[in-house]
Design an enzyme around this catalytic site. Structure first.
Site: not given
Lengths: 410, 371, 410, 371
Positions: A131, A134, A377, A249
């Site tokens: 995949q 990013s 975060e 996911e």
């Protein structure tokens, strides 16, 4: 309340166990975990063989529609299979993303002919998928990606760079999110394709992690030509397609990083301080109880999520806490063990170090756990916004054409 | 009230920082990590030329006698730069041990060489995993010969001498001086979290050794040595933590996400503010430690333990949050944050762990209140 | 390095000690702290008398210019005085804000005649001053205040409400920040005045804190008329005047909330667990070391700041950590002590509870420490922005007329 | 896999929540805090009418025999609402103690009254500050008479009976049943962190008392009682923590600063996400505790201790961060956050502290691994 299977689940579990007993080795309890540095050619061959065996026995594509060779099962069957498989030493880490995320996206967006071509080989472990989302300048900010796809007749010409692509070096195909229009706001100018990873114009470079492992890659595209027929979803609709991918996911059901709390307990029962097992010393007990309570909480939260799945419901927000808790815990577990070892804890050589150096290895792997697949975060932001309904962060890039958004170094 | 370094010390610090900045320390650290060994000959010569090896050694033993303030600021700069040199083992441990408990003859034999950088030394205490405690010392010393195994020993692969904690024929703790080039000594290098600070395994099989004289209980001398080393190690950790904070802050200002610098997110701002607070606590406690060292107070255990508790906490936090601030790039082999993370992890286990120093801190408080 | 005074400092300290020895009682070391629930009429009388004595002896307005009755001293003298005074039981908490913040603002902006009228009585403790800044809808966001001042000839008519005003119920005068123009961005429409707290149109209501104390007040203004001559600074320039006030917040030199770490140590040395002093038990040692190291760090950071003052320099950023660290520490200290007391720790009656109930009292006061005078979140923001130079939070209200800024409940 | 309450239990929970929401519990808590005593007669009647007092008591003893799932959800709602009633002391402690170790006659005498709400009870263990330990039990029982002082005793000011831990003439621990209305009992109320849950001082001066039968070591029975109470207390704490999180989240959405809701700040978002995580851990561990209670497992120490460690941590954090989220208004007497902060502080010291349960957790792990 009980932790038992329903009758149907018990039957399915028995089938899974019979299959695993016949074809795999059971894990030894209390043994130190083997270091995972990445997958080499030989490991890939073993993983492919194992996947073929699963497919043959009907344990591949458990949730896929039967039309495409899947089992048409529900998430609970997948959970049961994963739970049981975790008790055996079988090759992992090659097919999860392809079968769990890429091919389901294909099933949602590709043509019948394409699915006839690609689903079978993927299911049988003959072809590996990755995949490609990013990028160096867009990690947390996924929609900020810059890889450009420019139309050229029936083809698209793609240039750019992806990063953190798990298994790209093992993959035959990949789904690729690109920017096709930088003049519109960033979520609106994206388009998804699937590509041949062996095509000219694709270059894969493994990323070396600080732990020594290489699970990820950089992937560079130089004038890669992709037929328009390999587009998934409409032009400009890539963000919606990507959300389909990400929603697949799967529920994490047994992937706690090791050494886990049970490995820690085994160490504390065997390692002695002044002739007394470390687990008998008060400060160790204080820390262990803290770590254990969080581990148990994650496990029980998983049981609650599985309960929902077992009832055909969607798990509640409790399912989202595992990643966040585990990432912190891993570092604490490693530090507690190393601290007890004193100066000797520095030594990482598996031959010399206690528990085969697994705690040292874990200390080096732990920072990655707080980052990979979504930083702590970002996970907190997701909980705050999606679970608690708190407002989003102030946005300065929302309605601005992508090309006008402020940029720093990439 | 003067809890600040002297102008001379600050000058040594600034000069040291400039010197080390020109020495490409990080590439050397990375080379060590990549298994290429440590190419530090020129760096060591430079350090010797700066006068650092002899800074705290009295002039009568070939040193410069500048004193401990200088050694503290040097330690901070070594920590900031990660300089891969056997300085701490030599200056914080071997030289200090000799000065604390060596005979006149022993001092005269070795301190000048340590001061001039001609020789390096170390202190061998650990015998495998476990806490620092007299009961963990099993090496045997009898009739001028030492037998046993010590590991890990900092820079033990290259050190010329080692001060070794052992037991004499009556089972009492002694510190002995061993020439590591002598017969009966076998050295092996160990893989560790931080290969830029090598650790060795030393096997002694009847190696010739001399007892160190000590006016007090030798175990108390070991603890005194650790107290003094703690303050210097605290400065190393403060330097390392400051480097991490600087690196993370710089990255947070330039790295963009969602159209603005990631450093405009409170998640990053408050994280780095917390690192700053931990660092300032550690630095302030280290200053009190420096005051203790320089004022020659007899009992500086409380200051040393306090400094070390804070410095371990600060460097551990700073190194970890530096990676986190960097995100994905932060945990790659090629990026610098891991070098500090490894050093922080190793220093946290060097010369006493957090648990060791916490306990010693409270012991010092009890002693204070009993007095 | 040393912790000694310079010769001049030592001489000044000796003078301070001589004064204090002659006029005040020394504090007993190790004694449990007296609960501070607020200041009643009798305490106010004592505080005024003590202030008069200080003024007479030349220890009031240490940093004020001599022209207005001050000593023309530097911050180091003030620090020395405060350090020494902290060793004695003298009344505190009445004059700090007036002499430290309000009158210095007056000295910067009021007329000569006004200063001749107000500085003397303030210095001698005859008149008490307070600072009227915070409002219900603007705590952290001070510039978001809404108290309106509308010009009416030579006067201003003021309506609105302030909150968290320390000592308003004891005060004779106050400096008051108002909004005079809501049509401009929020920092630009503010104006500062000084007011008579006994004037008609001023109503003070004490705020009861959860700890039982009442240090703060609400202050309501209903058609309060203030002469334009009592304006401080230009119309619309109130934000700049307020910054002057806030910059006068003095270096905290000895105000650690009690029970502090030394109170905790005293308790741990005297309280026994199974016949052994608690300080001898490992988990207690672990926690105590942690708390002590932070306390010591704050103290040493203060020494570094005082070193700077002593050299005539401005203290570095290390001076800013104390409030943040102490606020967390106070709660930890209280919880550790209470936890050791077990169920008995619930009992808060000073007659029955150990250490006169001071740890119970502190548990209830601790949350206020993380909020009052700037929340921990605001303090972290200040460190991040002013010390580390990180960017400000994204702002949606910066260039918007005040009246158009989004509002929720007040 | 079924780690969820039954539909019946969820119905009891929802009904309970609605019932308590109509009972103005917080004003009653506040009145207690203001020294006005606790006006809970109608509330108690309502609770009895809901069938809660008899939920876990078998029908043969006048209860409803609905079981422990029901008691768990009731505990959660009591925690959420802060209802100022002597329910926990009666149902989690007195009734449980009788069921665990009472004789047939004792059960018949008191369980029906506790089930019907006609009587309330408590368990008296502490004798002033200190840890729970057999050595801390000093009250003396001999010849059917109890002497000694117990404090704090939950709801001891109003309870009709108390189960009291004492020592017999041979110095062995015993549990005895005392009618608090009898001669030789003096009660005093204590000022505590949470006056809505009164604590008493009970002075026994030869008060008539009966030994509870127990098949096992009476101290083990005390610990079993605490294990069972831990799970119920954990649910109370989970309920309280949830109320705090809900309150803080609602406030963060509506309170504006700098032109936007304070809940759009990561400082607030991440704080509340951390509270959510702590709460979900606690809730999940409490569910495993409920499973242990309902499945009637013999050794539920590990589940109980795990639940309690997490629930103390969660409620403490949630109560504290609720105040912090509210800012200034959060620490005023008039606002509600302090009511939860006080309850959290008091519950953290009730039926065993965090330290007690951490130690017991590890003891259970050792027992598990030794088995």
């Amino acid at each position: 309340m009980d932790l038992e299977d329903t009758k149907a689940e018990a039957e399915y579990r028995a089938k899974v166990r019979a299959f695993l007993d016949a074809h795999a080795e059971k894990r030894v309890r209390g043994a130190a975990p083997a270091p995972s540095r990445g997958i080499d050619a030989e490991a890939l061959t073993r993983a492919k063989a194992w996947q073929a065996k699963k497919a043959e026995a009907g344990f591949a594509g458990i949730r896929w529609p039967e039309e495409w060779g899947g089992q048409g099962g529900g998430p609970i069957e997948e959970v049961i299979y994963t739970q049981e498989e975790a008790k055996y030493t079988v090759p992992r880490g090659v097919f999860e993303i392809g079968l769990g995320m890429c091919l389901p996206t294909m099933i949602a967006y590709a043509t019948k002919e394409q699915l006839e071509r690609y689903t079978g080989p993927a299911l049988r472990g003959e072809e590996v998928w990755c995949q490609l989302f990013s990028e160096p300048a867009s990690g947390s900010d996924l929609a900020g990606l810059r890889t450009r796809a420019v139309r050229d007749g029936d083809e698209w010409v793609i240039n750019g760079q992806k990063i953190w692509t798990s298994g790209a070096h093992l993959s035959d195909y990949g789904i690729l999110l690109t920017r096709t229009d930088p003049t519109v706001p960033k979520h609106k100018g994206l388009t998804m394709f699937f590509i041949d990873m062996h095509a000219p114009g694709v270059e894969v470079r493994p990323i070396h992690q600080m732990s020594g492992a290489s699970h990820f890659n950089e992937v560079f595209f130089t004038d890669l030509r992709v037929p328009d027929a390999h587009r998934l979803g409409a032009v400009g609709d890539g963000w919606r397609v990507a959300l389909t991918t990400l929603m697949n996911e799967r529920l994490a059901v047994g992937d706690e990083p090791r050494p886990d709390v049970e490995d820690l307990i085994a160490f504390l029962e065997e390692f002695e301080i002044d002739g007394v097992p470390a687990i008998r010393t008060p400060v160790v007990r204080d820390r262990l109880a803290d770590i254990y309570a969080r581990s148990a909480g994650v496990k029980s939260a998983r049981f609650r999520a599985i309960t929902a799945l077992s009832r055909g419901e969607t798990p509640g927000p409790e399912a989202s806490i595992g990643r966040l808790v585990n990432a912190m815990k891993q570092q604490e577990i490693a530090r507690l063990a190393l601290e007890l070892m004193g100066a000797g804890g520095m030594v990482s050589d598996p031959e010399t170090a206690l528990r085969a150096g697994s705690f040292q290895q874990s200390l080096l792997a732990a920072p990655g756990q707080r980052i990979a697949g979504g930083t702590s975060e970002i996970l907190r932001n997701i909980i705050a916004e999606r679970v608690l309904g708190l407002p989003g962060d102030p946005r300065v890039d929302k309605d601005v054409p992508f090309q006008d958004i402020g940029r720093g170094r990439s | 009230m003067n809890l600040e370094f002297s102008a001379e010390s600050l000058e040594i610090r600034d000069q040291g920082r400039r010197f080390l900045a020109g020495q490409t320390c990080l590439p050397k650290v990375r080379a060590a990590l990549d298994g290429g060994g440590i190419d530090n000959a020129a760096l060591w010569q430079g350090i010797v030329a700066q006068g650092w090896t002899g800074a705290a050694i009295p002039e009568e033993y070939g040193g410069h006698g500048i004193g401990y303030e200088a050694l503290c600021v040097i330690a901070e700069e070594l920590g900031r730069s990660l300089a891969p040199v056997p300085f701490a083992s030599t200056a914080f441990l071997a030289a200090e041990a000799l000065m604390l408990a060596g005979s006149e003859e022993q001092k005269e034999a070795w301190l000048p060489k340590l001061a001039s950088g001609e020789a390096t030394g170390t202190f061998a205490l650990s015998e495998g995993p476990g806490a620092i405690a007299p009961g963990a010392v099993k090496a045997r010393f009898a009739d001028g010969r030492l037998s046993g195994t010590k590991w890990p020993v900092p820079d033990g692969d290259t050190a010329d001498i080692a001060i070794v904690a052992a037991r004499d024929a009556d089972g009492r703790i002694v510190q002995v001086l061993v020439d590591l080039g002598a017969e009966g000594v076998t050295r092996g290098t160990l893989d560790t979290l931080d290969p830029s600070r090598p650790q060795a395994r030393l096997d002694f099989d009847g190696a010739p050794a001399q007892v160190l004289q000590s006016n007090e209980d030798p175990w108390e001398t070991v603890l005194s040595l650790l107290d003094r080393a703690a303050i210097l190690t605290a400065f190393e950790e403060v330097g390392g933590a400051q480097a991490c904070l600087d690196m993370a802050t710089a990255y947070a200002k330039e790295r963009m996400a969602f159209g603005r610098p990631i450093g405009s997110n409170q998640a990053i701002k408050h994280k780095l503010a917390d690192v700053f607070v931990a660092l300032e606590l550690a630095r302030s406690n280290a200053y009190m430690g420096a005051l203790g060292l320089t004022s020659g107070e007899r009992d500086l255990t409380l200051a040393a333990a306090t400094a070390r508790v804070s410095s371990i906490q600060a460097f551990t936090l700073a190194a970890s949050e530096n990676i986190q601030t960097h995100g994905g790039i932060g945990f790659t082999w090629e990026a610098d944050p891991q070098l500090y993370y490894r050093r922080a992890g190793a220093l946290a286990l060097t010369n006493g762990t957090l648990g060791f120093w916490k306990d010693r801190l409270v012991t010092a408080l009890e002693r204070r209140d009993a007095a």
